[in-house]
Design a protein around this motif. Structure first.
Motif, PDB file in Angstrom:
ATOM      1  N   LEU A 137     -38.340 -40.260 -85.259  1.00  0.00           N
ATOM      2  CA  LEU A 137     -39.319 -39.825 -86.260  1.00  0.00           C
ATOM      3  C   LEU A 137     -39.720 -40.985 -87.161  1.00  0.00           C
ATOM      4  N   ILE A 138     -38.739 -41.786 -87.580  1.00  0.00           N
ATOM      5  CA  ILE A 138     -39.034 -42.932 -88.451  1.00  0.00           C
ATOM      6  C   ILE A 138     -39.946 -43.933 -87.734  1.00  0.00           C
ATOM      7  N   VAL A 139     -39.621 -44.214 -86.456  1.00  0.00           N
ATOM      8  CA  VAL A 139     -40.448 -45.137 -85.680  1.00  0.00           C
ATOM      9  C   VAL A 139     -41.872 -44.598 -85.531  1.00  0.00           C
ATOM     10  N   ALA A 140     -41.999 -43.300 -85.236  1.00  0.00           N
ATOM     11  CA  ALA A 140     -43.321 -42.706 -85.033  1.00  0.00           C
ATOM     12  C   ALA A 140     -44.148 -42.719 -86.318  1.00  0.00           C
ATOM     13  N   ILE A 141     -43.518 -42.405 -87.459  1.00  0.00           N
ATOM     14  CA  ILE A 141     -44.242 -42.410 -88.734  1.00  0.00           C
ATOM     15  C   ILE A 141     -44.667 -43.829 -89.096  1.00  0.00           C
ATOM     16  N   ALA A 142     -43.745 -44.789 -88.907  1.00  0.00           N
ATOM     17  CA  ALA A 142     -44.093 -46.179 -89.203  1.00  0.00           C
ATOM     18  C   ALA A 142     -45.242 -46.661 -88.320  1.00  0.00           C
ATOM     19  N   ALA A 143     -45.194 -46.287 -87.052  1.00  0.00           N
ATOM     20  CA  ALA A 143     -46.275 -46.680 -86.137  1.00  0.00           C
ATOM     21  C   ALA A 143     -47.602 -46.040 -86.542  1.00  0.00           C
ATOM     22  N   SER A 144     -47.559 -44.788 -86.983  1.00  0.00           N
ATOM     23  CA  SER A 144     -48.789 -44.102 -87.406  1.00  0.00           C
ATOM     24  C   SER A 144     -49.384 -44.764 -88.638  1.00  0.00           C
ATOM     25  N   ILE A 145     -48.529 -45.095 -89.613  1.00  0.00           N
ATOM     26  CA  ILE A 145     -49.013 -45.759 -90.831  1.00  0.00           C
ATOM     27  C   ILE A 145     -49.606 -47.121 -90.492  1.00  0.00           C
TER      28      ILE A 145
ATOM     29  N   LEU B 255     -45.343 -36.188 -79.654  1.00  0.00           N
ATOM     30  CA  LEU B 255     -45.111 -36.751 -78.327  1.00  0.00           C
ATOM     31  C   LEU B 255     -43.893 -37.670 -78.326  1.00  0.00           C
ATOM     32  N   ALA B 256     -43.708 -38.456 -79.413  1.00  0.00           N
ATOM     33  CA  ALA B 256     -42.546 -39.335 -79.487  1.00  0.00           C
ATOM     34  C   ALA B 256     -41.250 -38.528 -79.521  1.00  0.00           C
ATOM     35  N   LEU B 257     -41.235 -37.447 -80.322  1.00  0.00           N
ATOM     36  CA  LEU B 257     -40.034 -36.603 -80.367  1.00  0.00           C
ATOM     37  C   LEU B 257     -39.776 -35.942 -79.026  1.00  0.00           C
ATOM     38  N   LEU B 258     -40.847 -35.515 -78.368  1.00  0.00           N
ATOM     39  CA  LEU B 258     -40.688 -34.887 -77.058  1.00  0.00           C
ATOM     40  C   LEU B 258     -40.141 -35.888 -76.034  1.00  0.00           C
ATOM     41  N   ALA B 259     -40.640 -37.137 -76.108  1.00  0.00           N
ATOM     42  CA  ALA B 259     -40.166 -38.149 -75.162  1.00  0.00           C
ATOM     43  C   ALA B 259     -38.711 -38.532 -75.422  1.00  0.00           C
ATOM     44  N   ALA B 260     -38.287 -38.469 -76.695  1.00  0.00           N
ATOM     45  CA  ALA B 260     -36.913 -38.845 -77.041  1.00  0.00           C
ATOM     46  C   ALA B 260     -35.924 -37.696 -76.861  1.00  0.00           C
TER      47      ALA B 260
END
Length: 331
Positions: A254-262, A306-311
């Motif tokens: 989740l942290i990686v996905a949020i950072a990537a989105s920002i 999608l990131a959470l689903l993949a992980a």
């Protein structure tokens, strides 16, 4: 022209010539050679048929000056890129000869140059052309040495069927070598359809790129979990529940996905700002930045989900492992 005006569905017509001229207002001359379309018409007829948004100048005064000669109306892009406006001098080159015109108005371009590209008028339009200036047919003949007619603008009676009217025009003009005709609504609809198809293609590429990126994040998380199996075993031996391990993995994702989105949103806005500045300086086109909050939010939700689903397979796998197996991995 007289035969066109005799058709019952035709109210009035206006002959238009689109002549390419050389200018140094746009682009970088060492890299690109842009031209400008000199659009010539009879001022009173044209302005009576076309709704033009005036940025500077008065329509009546401008019409009088155009009919007198040595005057033009320029598109708004000239003011943005070069600061040319009402009262300034417009210079262009045709056949090696420089011509000067007084600018008597600034308008938003009504898109006639787009129409010329739509009908592919003249081989000279294979060259790059940017924006337009509007002058009289008198100046076209006396200064630019041309009396051709490339377009005939037609004002149709209200309530007539466009397709039927265009068919009648084609039939009437075929014997004069005019093979194509179209309505403004038809051209607009085709441009809108083209833009929608382009946006759909670009959106598809973006979605596929996000899917690939999320799978990459899943691989990164899986590699990290394999490297830290002993740590997870210690947590389990100290009383940590199985769900804790899964939450740690998903939390990291989740942290990686949020950072990537920002970061992705910030880079996108920076790219838009840079593009806005370049378009204004080189092409004279003004863009207003209006970040689509709904689309950005949907993109964030898509990437994070999608990131959470993949992980999730990795989180499920580590959660199901036995504590002794995790601790033994250090050996």
């Amino acid at each position: 022209k007289a035969e066109l005006e005799a058709l019952p569905e035709v109210l009035r017509t206006c002959a238009i010539t689109i002549e390419p001229v050389e200018v140094d207002a746009f682009g970088v001359r060492e890299l690109q050679q842009y031209q400008t379309s000199f659009i010539a018409f009879e001022p009173r007829e044209f302005f009576g048929m076309t709704e033009v948004e005036w940025v500077e100048g008065d329509p009546d005064a401008a019409g009088d000056r155009l009919e007198a000669g040595s005057a033009v109306i320029v598109a708004r892009e000239f003011r943005v890129a070069q600061g040319l406006g009402l009262g300034d001098t417009f210079r262009c080159v045709k056949n090696g000869e420089t011509h000067e015109f007084d600018i008597v108005g600034v308008v938003t371009s009504p898109g006639i140059e787009l129409v010329s590209k739509f009908f592919n008028i003249g081989e000279e339009f294979n060259q790059q052309a940017m924006h337009a200036v509007f002058g009289s047919r008198k100046d076209l003949k006396e200064k630019l040495g041309s009396d051709q007619i490339h377009l005939i603008q037609i004002d149709l009676d209200e309530g007539v069927d466009d397709a039927e009217a265009i068919a009648n025009v084609r039939e009437a003009m075929f014997k004069y070598g005019i093979l194509d005709a179209g309505s403004g609504r038809e051209i607009r609809d085709q441009i809108v359809g083209f833009m929608r198809s382009g946006l759909l293609a670009m959106s598809s590429v973006a979605i596929v790129s996000m899917i690939i990126a999320c799978l990459g994040v899943a691989n990164l998380i899986a590699a990290g979990v394999e490297m830290r199996r002993f740590e997870f075993g210690v947590l389990r031996s100290l009383g940590g529940q199985r769900g804790l391990l899964a939450r740690l993995v998903l939390g990291e994702t989740l942290i990686v996905a949020i950072a990537a989105s920002i970061l992705g949103t910030a880079m996108g806005l920076q790219g838009v700002l840079a593009g806005q500045r370049l378009y204004a300086l080189l092409l004279g086109i003004e863009y207003t930045i209006r970040p689509p909050i709904d689309a950005i939010s949907a993109g964030w939700a898509f990437v994070i989900g999608l990131a959470l689903l993949a992980a999730w397979p990795t989180a499920w796998k580590v959660m199901r492992r036995d504590t002794r197996e995790l601790i033994a991995s250090r050996a």
